[in-house]
Design an enzyme around this catalytic site. Structure first.
Site, mmCIF file in Angstrom:
data_model
loop_
_atom_site.group_PDB
_atom_site.id
_atom_site.type_symbol
_atom_site.label_atom_id
_atom_site.label_comp_id
_atom_site.label_asym_id
_atom_site.label_seq_id
_atom_site.Cartn_x
_atom_site.Cartn_y
_atom_site.Cartn_z
ATOM 1 N N ASP A 115 32.789 -31.318 72.351
ATOM 2 C CA ASP A 115 33.274 -29.968 72.631
ATOM 3 C C ASP A 115 33.320 -29.758 74.144
ATOM 4 O O ASP A 115 32.589 -30.422 74.892
ATOM 5 C CB ASP A 115 32.327 -28.911 72.040
ATOM 6 C CG ASP A 115 32.247 -28.998 70.530
ATOM 7 O OD1 ASP A 115 33.183 -29.540 69.911
ATOM 8 O OD2 ASP A 115 31.233 -28.523 69.972
HETATM 9 N N1 URA Z 1 28.507 -31.667 67.524
HETATM 10 C C1 URA Z 1 28.900 -30.502 68.090
HETATM 11 O O1 URA Z 1 28.635 -29.432 67.567
HETATM 12 N N2 URA Z 1 29.560 -30.568 69.264
HETATM 13 C C2 URA Z 1 29.840 -31.720 69.916
HETATM 14 O O2 URA Z 1 30.427 -31.701 70.993
HETATM 15 C C3 URA Z 1 29.427 -32.913 69.305
HETATM 16 C C4 URA Z 1 28.750 -32.872 68.113
#
Ligand code: URA
Length: 230
Positions: free
Chosen positions: A101
């Site tokens: 993310d």
């Molecule tokens: N899980 C999440 O919630 N975000 C990420 O970036 C990676 C794994």
């Protein structure tokens, strides 16, 4: 690229053995012995190990320390992308092996090798990924047991696969999962009544984010690291 990374990338030597070979004077750069592991080299440099000319493998494998605020996707007109962190001549043909993310930091792998990235991202292969998770609430043994068994995520019919949790502090854990569902870590913690305040991926399989890489920096994987994804 640093000379020790080049040697570890172009041969079967680990980075530590590459450094030893360099300091022992076994490596020449442009026909002169070079004993400094950090010497910068370019694709044009002539590099030999005990007289044997070395070259980098055709497929390329990079690790990147993704900063917060950068998106993993290859192109996006609004926000900076992880690809923007690489020099233009390195970007060609690279794709991501496992997205993060925008607000997640840490280990991002990029490669030209589709089969290799498939072994990291395919749900059938179960490659473990470890995240350091900062939580808004204290985590107790009950919540840890639930995360380890598998939890039901909102709007999904099947529970998450068994995970492992290492509790580092009241609100700090390392969580290792072997799937890659959408926002999986944040949703797993929401499922046990907590909330993720900070998320940092530091390991994928046997590949650990190099502590020498500051956010925004990258390096080539060593041959040993690339081979570890089998
Ligand atoms: N899980 C999440 O919630 N975000 C990420 O970036 C990676 C794994």
């Amino acid at each position: 690229m640093r000379l020790d990374y080049f040697i570890a990338n172009a041969t079967a030597l680990s980075r530590r053995d590459a450094k030893k070979a360099i300091s022992a004077g076994r490596v020449q750069v442009d026909e002169k012995a070079c004993r400094k592991a950090g010497t910068p080299v370019s694709p044009e440099s002539l590099i030999t190990l005990e007289g044997e000319l070395l070259s980098l493998p055709v497929e390329r494998y990079l690790m990147l320390h993704k900063p917060s605020g950068v998106i993993s996707a290859t192109t996006d007109s609004q926000q900076p992308t992880a690809l923007d962190l690489l020099p233009t001549d390195l970007r060609r043909g690279l794709h991501i092996a496992g997205r993060l993310d925008a607000d997640t930091t840490g280990l991002l792998l990029r490669t030209t090798d589709g089969q290799w990235s498939h072994r990291i991202t395919s749900p059938r292969v179960s490659c473990p990924k470890t995240y350091r998770v900062t939580l808004s609430e204290t985590i107790d043994a009950g919540a840890i047991a639930l995360l380890e068994q598998g939890v039901l995520l909102r709007d999904e019919p099947t529970p998450t696969k068994p995970a492992s949790v290492c509790r580092l502090d009241e609100r700090l854990i390392d969580l290792t999962i072997s799937e890659g569902r959408y926002h999986q870590i944040k949703r797993m913690l929401a499922a046990v009544g907590n909330h993720v305040e900070g998320l940092h991926r530091w390991q994928i399989g046997a590949i650990v984010l190099d502590p020498e890489l500051a956010p925004g920096q990258y390096r080539e994987l060593t041959a040993e690291e690339a081979r570890s994804v089998a």
